[in-house]
Motif scaffolding. Structure first.
Motif, PDB file in Angstrom:
ATOM      1  N   LYS A 153      -6.308  -7.289   5.675  1.00 59.94           N
ATOM      2  CA  LYS A 153      -5.629  -8.546   5.999  1.00 59.94           C
ATOM      3  C   LYS A 153      -4.130  -8.391   5.793  1.00 59.94           C
ATOM      4  O   LYS A 153      -3.524  -9.074   4.982  1.00 59.94           O
ATOM      5  CB  LYS A 153      -6.157  -9.684   5.124  1.00 59.94           C
ATOM      6  CG  LYS A 153      -7.657  -9.939   5.242  1.00 59.94           C
ATOM      7  CD  LYS A 153      -8.047 -10.467   6.619  1.00 59.94           C
ATOM      8  CE  LYS A 153      -9.528 -10.788   6.675  1.00 59.94           C
ATOM      9  NZ  LYS A 153      -9.946 -11.197   8.038  1.00 59.94           N
ATOM     10  N   CYS A 154      -3.527  -7.478   6.533  1.00 53.17           N
ATOM     11  CA  CYS A 154      -2.081  -7.244   6.402  1.00 53.17           C
ATOM     12  C   CYS A 154      -1.423  -7.441   7.758  1.00 53.17           C
ATOM     13  O   CYS A 154      -1.735  -6.730   8.723  1.00 53.17           O
ATOM     14  CB  CYS A 154      -1.803  -5.835   5.879  1.00 53.17           C
ATOM     15  SG  CYS A 154      -0.030  -5.464   5.775  1.00 53.17           S
ATOM     16  N   ASP A 155      -0.500  -8.400   7.830  1.00 52.79           N
ATOM     17  CA  ASP A 155       0.175  -8.703   9.089  1.00 52.79           C
ATOM     18  C   ASP A 155       1.191  -7.640   9.483  1.00 52.79           C
ATOM     19  O   ASP A 155       1.664  -7.619  10.623  1.00 52.79           O
ATOM     20  CB  ASP A 155       0.884 -10.061   8.993  1.00 52.79           C
ATOM     21  CG  ASP A 155      -0.098 -11.210   8.826  1.00 52.79           C
ATOM     22  OD1 ASP A 155      -1.294 -11.008   9.112  1.00 52.79           O
ATOM     23  OD2 ASP A 155       0.336 -12.301   8.388  1.00 52.79           O
ATOM     24  N   GLN A 156       1.559  -6.750   8.535  1.00 52.15           N
ATOM     25  CA  GLN A 156       2.577  -5.741   8.799  1.00 52.15           C
ATOM     26  C   GLN A 156       1.971  -4.375   9.129  1.00 52.15           C
ATOM     27  O   GLN A 156       2.697  -3.398   9.248  1.00 52.15           O
ATOM     28  CB  GLN A 156       3.498  -5.602   7.577  1.00 52.15           C
ATOM     29  CG  GLN A 156       4.290  -6.847   7.250  1.00 52.15           C
ATOM     30  CD  GLN A 156       5.388  -7.107   8.262  1.00 52.15           C
ATOM     31  OE1 GLN A 156       5.842  -6.207   8.935  1.00 52.15           O
ATOM     32  NE2 GLN A 156       5.800  -8.353   8.389  1.00 52.15           N
ATOM     33  N   ARG A 157       0.679  -4.294   9.251  1.00 57.72           N
ATOM     34  CA  ARG A 157       0.038  -2.997   9.472  1.00 57.72           C
ATOM     35  C   ARG A 157       0.501  -2.374  10.793  1.00 57.72           C
ATOM     36  O   ARG A 157       0.483  -3.026  11.846  1.00 57.72           O
ATOM     37  CB  ARG A 157      -1.482  -3.155   9.470  1.00 57.72           C
ATOM     38  CG  ARG A 157      -2.233  -1.865   9.730  1.00 57.72           C
ATOM     39  CD  ARG A 157      -3.729  -2.040   9.622  1.00 57.72           C
ATOM     40  NE  ARG A 157      -4.176  -2.157   8.237  1.00 57.72           N
ATOM     41  CZ  ARG A 157      -4.320  -1.128   7.413  1.00 57.72           C
ATOM     42  NH1 ARG A 157      -4.017   0.091   7.819  1.00 57.72           N
ATOM     43  NH2 ARG A 157      -4.731  -1.329   6.180  1.00 57.72           N
ATOM     44  N   ALA A 158       0.884  -1.087  10.735  1.00 57.82           N
ATOM     45  CA  ALA A 158       1.329  -0.367  11.928  1.00 57.82           C
ATOM     46  C   ALA A 158       0.218   0.480  12.530  1.00 57.82           C
ATOM     47  O   ALA A 158       0.167   0.681  13.744  1.00 57.82           O
ATOM     48  CB  ALA A 158       2.526   0.520  11.591  1.00 57.82           C
ATOM     49  N   GLY A 186       0.835  -1.197   0.000  1.00 62.66           N
ATOM     50  CA  GLY A 186       0.000   0.000   0.000  1.00 62.66           C
ATOM     51  C   GLY A 186       0.867   1.242   0.000  1.00 62.66           C
ATOM     52  O   GLY A 186       2.098   1.158  -0.076  1.00 62.66           O
ATOM     53  N   ILE A 187       0.230   2.406   0.104  1.00 65.29           N
ATOM     54  CA  ILE A 187       0.988   3.659   0.139  1.00 65.29           C
ATOM     55  C   ILE A 187       1.534   3.888   1.539  1.00 65.29           C
ATOM     56  O   ILE A 187       2.730   4.023   1.755  1.00 65.29           O
ATOM     57  CB  ILE A 187       0.091   4.840  -0.299  1.00 65.29           C
ATOM     58  CG1 ILE A 187      -0.359   4.647  -1.748  1.00 65.29           C
ATOM     59  CG2 ILE A 187       0.844   6.155  -0.148  1.00 65.29           C
ATOM     60  CD1 ILE A 187      -1.319   5.705  -2.242  1.00 65.29           C
ATOM     61  N   SER A 188       0.649   3.945   2.506  1.00 66.28           N
ATOM     62  CA  SER A 188       1.029   4.002   3.911  1.00 66.28           C
ATOM     63  C   SER A 188      -0.124   3.428   4.712  1.00 66.28           C
ATOM     64  O   SER A 188      -1.271   3.394   4.242  1.00 66.28           O
ATOM     65  CB  SER A 188       1.351   5.438   4.359  1.00 66.28           C
ATOM     66  OG  SER A 188       0.160   6.164   4.581  1.00 66.28           O
TER      67      SER A 188
END
Length: 471
Positions: free
Chosen positions: A439-444, A429-431
């Protein structure tokens, strides 16, 4: 309503010659006879919708200018809207043209709806800017103004680029890249002495003494670029001043930064003259190591130059380019593609550029898909710039370059990627603040425009769920 007839023989013939294709080869590519192609090139017959589709698919870069001034605004807007990857497979050109001709009101309404969708995406990007902007000053900083100025100029400044190209011709006598010796002779003819001084700034110019000093400890391509900057600042002073004078900037600091930015742009255009560089880039399929050797430039300089090839009627393939530091901050960025970077903060952690910072001096390749469905092939390379002293840590960062996957045949780095396999594509993604992926395991962070739900009885890698409702 009579069907629009598009006569484009001169443009088609110029395209064929530029691509070094014989009439028979071009005819075979388009699926027509050589005699039919000859009639089209002589404007005896128009292009059909089927042929325009084949031209757009076979020459996507050149097509941007091929018929841009020959279509009505409503048809152009409808083609843009129906080409959105979110709609799935692109509709056939004859169907799009028929809708625009027979149902213009619907075509305009559909194009407006698509435009509103595009603006909604831009508003989400503005949220990212608002969250990251300087809340004390309440406005953009000078460097942000200049960054946005280049963004709105599409990172191509025609008057500077052409003036630098003409200057390169005068210096080299061939239109190729001028040598340091040729640049030094030109500066000396203007009364500027060039000296090597260790331990000082990379480049320092004394306007009173007319003395340019360069640090000999910097890499040779950096020293060459700094000499080119001074030459451009001297030889293109009027062109740069005219552009700065017309720019709507809020402070003297921003105007000074734009002056420096245009000087850097001119230096790159002088070392890598547009037509010569563009031709070699297409010929070498954008092999950066070969290009840097041919033009005596650094890896970063070549990547940056590739992102500026947006001259009307002579475009390079649309590229995005950025530079990322060790903390993940994007310190340089430009995109001539549909991909847009986060205006503040870091990029998506799944993007290969972060791996490149940690593992330098190796080209990392990635196929990635943005939330809008557009796929890209990107490369990233970590770079280490020596400081010349044990007590000054070297500068470490990574640069990234890429194009849309539809142009993978023109990008040598895509040769080892199986773009047909979904497993080979990383969904980025962009940010996090404006990424809709749930469904993103890296989402901050959760997306700014979506509500979250927290279940105290369950825990996944991300401690909340994302709803379909606005926050």
């Amino acid at each position: 309503m009579a069907r629009r007839r598009l006569f484009a023989g001169e443009q088609l013939k110029a395209l064929r010659i530029t691509r070094k294709l014989r009439q028979g080869e071009m005819a075979a590519l388009l699926g027509i006879s050589a005699s039919y192609l000859s009639q089209i090139e002589n404007d005896e017959r128009p292009l059909t919708p089927a042929l325009t589709d084949r031209l757009q698919q076979s020459f996507p870069v050149e097509w941007q200018d091929f018929a841009a001034d020959r279509v009505e605004p409503v048809l152009a807007a409808l083609r843009d809207a129906t080409a959105d990857p979110m709609l799935g497979q692109m509709l056939p050109g004859d169907q799009v043209e028929r809708v625009a001709e027979q149902y213009p009101a619907f075509a305009q309404a559909f194009a407006r709806l698509w435009d509103q969708h595009r603006r909604s995406v831009q508003r989400l990007e503005a949220i990212d800017e608002a969250l990251g902007s300087d809340s004390i000053s309440g406005g953009r900083l000078p460097w942000e103004e200049v960054r946005d100025w280049f963004h709105h100029a599409n990172n191509y400044v025609d008057s500077i680029d052409r003036a630098a190209e003409r200057l390169a011709v005068r210096l080299s006598g061939t239109g190729m890249s001028p040598t340091m010796g040729q640049m030094a002779v030109w500066l000396e003819s203007r009364g500027i002495a060039v000296e090597q001084v260790s331990g000082g700034a990379m480049r320092r110019f004394d306007p009173e003494a007319r003395r340019l000093t360069l640090d000999p400890n910097q890499p040779i391509e950096s020293g060459r670029f700094q000499m080119a900057y001074q030459l451009a600042a001297e030889g293109l002073r009027e062109e740069i001043a005219a552009i700065v004078g017309e720019a709507t900037l809020q402070s003297d600091a921003a105007r000074q930064l734009l002056t420096v930015g245009l000087g850097n742009y001119a230096a790159g255009a002088l070392i890598m003259p547009y037509e010569w560089f563009r031709a070699r880039a297409r010929e070498l399929r954008h092999d950066i190591d070969q290009l840097r050797q041919l033009f005596g430039a650094s890896f970063e300089q070549v990547c940056h130059r590739l992102s500026t090839l947006q001259r009307p009627q002579a475009r390079g393939i649309p590229m995005f380019f950025c530079r990322v530091d060790m903390a993940g901050n994007i310190t340089k960025r430009h995109s001539a593609t549909r991909l847009q970077f986060a205006r503040f903060g870091g990029a998506c952690p799944l993007w290969v550029v972060h791996e490149a910072v940690a593992i330098p001096d190796r080209i990392h390749v990635q196929a990635a898909e943005m939330p809008d469905g557009v796929r890209y092939v990107s490369i990233a390379k970590g770079l280490v710039k020596p400081s010349g002293s044990y007590y000054r840590p070297p500068r470490r960062y990574a640069v990234a370059l890429g194009c849309e996957a539809a142009l993978a045949d023109e990008f040598i780095y895509a040769d080892g990627i199986n773009l047909a396999r979904p497993e080979a594509v990383t969904r980025i993604g962009i940010s996090c603040r404006i990424c809709p992926r749930d469904k993103c395991d890296q989402r901050a962070f959760p997306p700014s425009d979506r509500a979250i739900v927290v279940d105290p009885h369950a825990r996944d890698l991300v401690p909340y769920g994302i709803t379909d409702f606005q926050a």
